[in-house]
Enzyme design. Structure first.
Site, PDB file in Angstrom:
ATOM      1  N   ASP A 179     125.886  21.909   7.357  1.00  0.00           N
ATOM      2  CA  ASP A 179     124.721  22.702   6.994  1.00  0.00           C
ATOM      3  C   ASP A 179     125.227  24.001   6.369  1.00  0.00           C
ATOM      4  O   ASP A 179     126.073  24.672   6.943  1.00  0.00           O
ATOM      5  CB  ASP A 179     123.958  22.938   8.310  1.00  0.00           C
ATOM      6  CG  ASP A 179     122.849  23.937   8.168  1.00  0.00           C
ATOM      7  OD1 ASP A 179     122.140  23.886   7.168  1.00  0.00           O
ATOM      8  OD2 ASP A 179     122.699  24.790   9.084  1.00  0.00           O
TER       9      ASP A 179
ATOM     10  N   ASP B 277     124.351  27.665   4.486  1.00  0.00           N
ATOM     11  CA  ASP B 277     123.391  28.710   4.142  1.00  0.00           C
ATOM     12  C   ASP B 277     124.077  29.686   3.208  1.00  0.00           C
ATOM     13  O   ASP B 277     125.235  30.054   3.406  1.00  0.00           O
ATOM     14  CB  ASP B 277     122.940  29.442   5.413  1.00  0.00           C
ATOM     15  CG  ASP B 277     122.225  28.507   6.372  1.00  0.00           C
ATOM     16  OD1 ASP B 277     121.254  27.864   5.943  1.00  0.00           O
ATOM     17  OD2 ASP B 277     122.668  28.389   7.529  1.00  0.00           O
TER      18      ASP B 277
ATOM     19  N   ASP C 262     122.806  37.128  14.595  1.00  0.00           N
ATOM     20  CA  ASP C 262     122.918  37.181  16.052  1.00  0.00           C
ATOM     21  C   ASP C 262     124.344  37.461  16.547  1.00  0.00           C
ATOM     22  O   ASP C 262     124.624  38.526  17.074  1.00  0.00           O
ATOM     23  CB  ASP C 262     122.313  35.922  16.709  1.00  0.00           C
ATOM     24  CG  ASP C 262     122.753  34.603  16.072  1.00  0.00           C
ATOM     25  OD1 ASP C 262     123.629  34.633  15.182  1.00  0.00           O
ATOM     26  OD2 ASP C 262     122.229  33.551  16.478  1.00  0.00           O
TER      27      ASP C 262
HETATM   28  P1  ATP Z   1     124.250  25.529  13.158  1.00  0.00           P
HETATM   29  O1  ATP Z   1     123.847  25.269  11.731  1.00  0.00           O
HETATM   30  O2  ATP Z   1     125.505  24.905  13.603  1.00  0.00           O
HETATM   31  O3  ATP Z   1     123.137  25.345  14.099  1.00  0.00           O
HETATM   32  P2  ATP Z   1     124.193  28.290  12.387  1.00  0.00           P
HETATM   33  O4  ATP Z   1     124.940  29.469  12.905  1.00  0.00           O
HETATM   34  O5  ATP Z   1     124.339  27.989  10.931  1.00  0.00           O
HETATM   35  O6  ATP Z   1     124.597  27.079  13.281  1.00  0.00           O
HETATM   36  P3  ATP Z   1     121.383  28.414  11.852  1.00  0.00           P
HETATM   37  O7  ATP Z   1     120.267  28.265  12.808  1.00  0.00           O
HETATM   38  O8  ATP Z   1     121.585  27.429  10.771  1.00  0.00           O
HETATM   39  O9  ATP Z   1     122.696  28.534  12.743  1.00  0.00           O
HETATM   40  O10 ATP Z   1     121.239  29.871  11.229  1.00  0.00           O
HETATM   41  C1  ATP Z   1     122.048  30.345  10.162  1.00  0.00           C
HETATM   42  C2  ATP Z   1     122.440  31.779  10.404  1.00  0.00           C
HETATM   43  O11 ATP Z   1     121.258  32.608  10.482  1.00  0.00           O
HETATM   44  C3  ATP Z   1     123.154  32.037  11.729  1.00  0.00           C
HETATM   45  O12 ATP Z   1     124.529  31.803  11.622  1.00  0.00           O
HETATM   46  C4  ATP Z   1     122.822  33.488  11.987  1.00  0.00           C
HETATM   47  O13 ATP Z   1     123.642  34.318  11.221  1.00  0.00           O
HETATM   48  C5  ATP Z   1     121.400  33.603  11.483  1.00  0.00           C
HETATM   49  N1  ATP Z   1     120.416  33.346  12.554  1.00  0.00           N
HETATM   50  C6  ATP Z   1     119.806  32.168  12.828  1.00  0.00           C
HETATM   51  N2  ATP Z   1     118.965  32.288  13.870  1.00  0.00           N
HETATM   52  C7  ATP Z   1     119.031  33.562  14.280  1.00  0.00           C
HETATM   53  C8  ATP Z   1     118.406  34.322  15.309  1.00  0.00           C
HETATM   54  N3  ATP Z   1     117.530  33.756  16.147  1.00  0.00           N
HETATM   55  N4  ATP Z   1     118.728  35.623  15.410  1.00  0.00           N
HETATM   56  C9  ATP Z   1     119.601  36.193  14.544  1.00  0.00           C
HETATM   57  N5  ATP Z   1     120.221  35.528  13.586  1.00  0.00           N
HETATM   58  C10 ATP Z   1     119.969  34.235  13.430  1.00  0.00           C
HETATM   59 MG    MG Z   2     123.319  26.569   9.862  1.00  0.00          MG
END
Ligand code: ATP
Ligand code: MG
Length: 438
Positions: free
Chosen positions: A63, A65, A142
């Site tokens: 995934d 971003d 976060d």
């Molecule tokens: P994964 O894709 O493995 O679940 P991820 O870290 O990429 O992990 P995502 O939910 O895809 O998590 O979110 C992308 C990014 O957005 C995170 O890495 C973080 O920087 C930010 N983010 C997501 N949710 C939150 C939150 N609830 N509070 C603060 N920042 C967040």
């Molecule tokens: Mg992600």
């Protein structure tokens, strides 16, 4: 924030390509295309979040971003395969076949001091919809490990919060004041546990301490969002580890209060739950499908069985009927915490109600169970029960064997009189392997 350096110091550290291991091989072609095109058009373009973190850990992220200083409209004008989503804060989704790359414009964090109206009375974020610079974007994220920015311009990593070291040391550290960040969004507690489970990271003591006082805030999180989190917690292939962490940090009981009550006093149910979680992780590792209804059935099984016994003592009904009725009531209770869509609760109820029907039954009743559309899941559930000694081994073997038997053999097992109807039904299933799907 004892024991940990302040992740909010904010000086930018640029880690050049030669000093880190994030390789473009770990980034999907689609994500690279988006990054390059933004860069060529003169914008800043960074891979952020889990994509950078997991690439550093060589976990083959799925995934990706992207964060940029291009506005959503500017992003859209660069890509024909692009859609803008979200009303409050617009994001661009660039589609390549089945892969969607999410592109977000840098956003400024909601700030307590500057603007009281951005938080509710419990500290939750109401608003974070102001475009910002990359420096501002960092602070709304976060954990420090999720706040690394991979710069496509020179393949360096930009680190404002010490996340680079934290990934290396496998530590989950919240950016800013942990208690405030958890109040802003209590789901961050679940995210901490999820990342700890998935990545084998240690949750920093400062975060653990802050979580202690804030677990109750999960009650305020919308039930639909908790269902999304439930899926991420338990479908990623680290369900058992995540479950242990959720219990250790007193979060599981916030999500499944009735289950936690039973787990705390019933070792056999705890063993059953572990067997189910292990089995589910194994399936994910083998690339097999997992359905959330199965684990939900496991989590609600003890409360449902308990209530079914009460209902049966009040009124005359079969065990199956009582389980169906109790499942209905327990699910309604559970929905107040986690909203589980009907497409999962209905099959779950069926799967649980079938459990008493796994007997040494004969004839039409046996055949009906075997041909039930929920047989495969119910059989898997029963098999786990037998693994921990809750169902007789020979009974489990009987139901395993009948699945691979020929129509003639099965007619003997079920002591059936052959009729044209039953013959047709059994012949169709003759070569089927034992049920494995859950
Ligand atoms: P994964 O894709 O493995 O679940 P991820 O870290 O990429 O992990 P995502 O939910 O895809 O998590 O979110 C992308 C990014 O957005 C995170 O890495 C973080 O920087 C930010 N983010 C997501 N949710 C939150 C939150 N609830 N509070 C603060 N920042 C967040
Ligand atoms: Mg992600």
């Amino acid at each position: 924030m004892k024991n940990s350096p302040n992740p909010g110091s904010g000086a930018l550290k640029v880690i050049p390509r030669a000093a880190h291991n994030v390789s473009r091989d770990e980034i999907s072609n689609a994500a690279l295309k988006v990054l390059y095109r933004l860069h060529k058009a003169g914008y800043q373009a960074f891979l952020v979040g889990g994509g950078v973190r997991d690439a550093m850990l060589e976990l083959h992220p799925k995934d990706f971003d992207i964060a940029t200083n291009a506005t959503p409209e500017e992003v859209r004008s660069l890509f024909s395969n692009c859609r803008l989503i979200g009303r409050r804060f617009r994001l661009a989704h660039v589609r390549f076949g089945r892969e969607i790359i999410e592109v977000a414009t840098f956003r400024a964090a909601a700030n307590h001091k500057d603007d009281d109206s951005s938080h509710d009375t419990e500290g939750r974020i109401l608003r974070d919809n102001v475009y910002g610079s990359v420096e501002a974007d960092v602070w709304r994220r976060d954990f420090t490990c999720n706040a690394l920015y991979y710069n496509i311009a020179d393949f360096s990593i930009w680190d404002y919060t010490g996340g680079f070291e934290d990934v290396k040391r496998k530590r989950l550290v919240l950016i800013g004041d942990p208690a405030q960040r958890l109040r802003e969004d209590p789901v961050r507690m679940l995210r901490a546990v999820r990342f700890a489970g998935k990545l084998g990271f240690t949750i920093d003591e400062s975060v653990v301490e802050a979580m202690r006082g804030h677990t109750g805030l999960l009650t305020n999180v919308p039930a639909a969002r908790l269902f999304d989190e439930f899926l991420k917690l338990f479908q990623a292939g680290f369900a058992e580890r995540t479950f242990n962490l959720l219990r250790e940090h007193k979060l599981f009981g916030e999500l499944f209060p009735a289950t936690e009550e039973e787990l705390a006093k019933d070792d056999s149910y705890l063993a059953f739950t572990h067997a189910a979680l292990k089995n589910s992780d194994k399936r994910v590792a083998e690339g097999k499908s997992v359905t959330p209804m199965f684990l939900l059935g496991v989590f609600l099984w003890a409360p449902i069985k308990k209530l079914a016994a009460i209902r049966r003592s009040e009124e005359k009904m079969s065990e199956s009927q009582a389980l169906g009725l109790a499942a209905y009531e327990i699910v309604s209770q559970q929905q107040q915490r986690i909203s589980i869509p009907k497409r999962f609760t209905v099959p779950m109820r069926e799967m649980l109600s079938l459990q008493p029907r796994f007997e040494f039954v004969r004839g039409k009743r046996a055949m009906n169970l075997l041909e039930h559309r929920r047989f495969r899941a119910a059989y898997d559930f029963m098999l786990l029960q037998s693994e921990i000694g809750e169902v007789d081994e020979s009974l489990a073997k009987f139901w395993t064997d009948v699945q691979t038997q020929s129509a003639e053999e099965r007619a003997v097992s079920f002591q059936m009189e052959k009729t044209p109807g039953s013959n047709r039904g059994t012949r169709r299933r003759r070569r089927r392997k034992p049920a494995q799907d859950s």
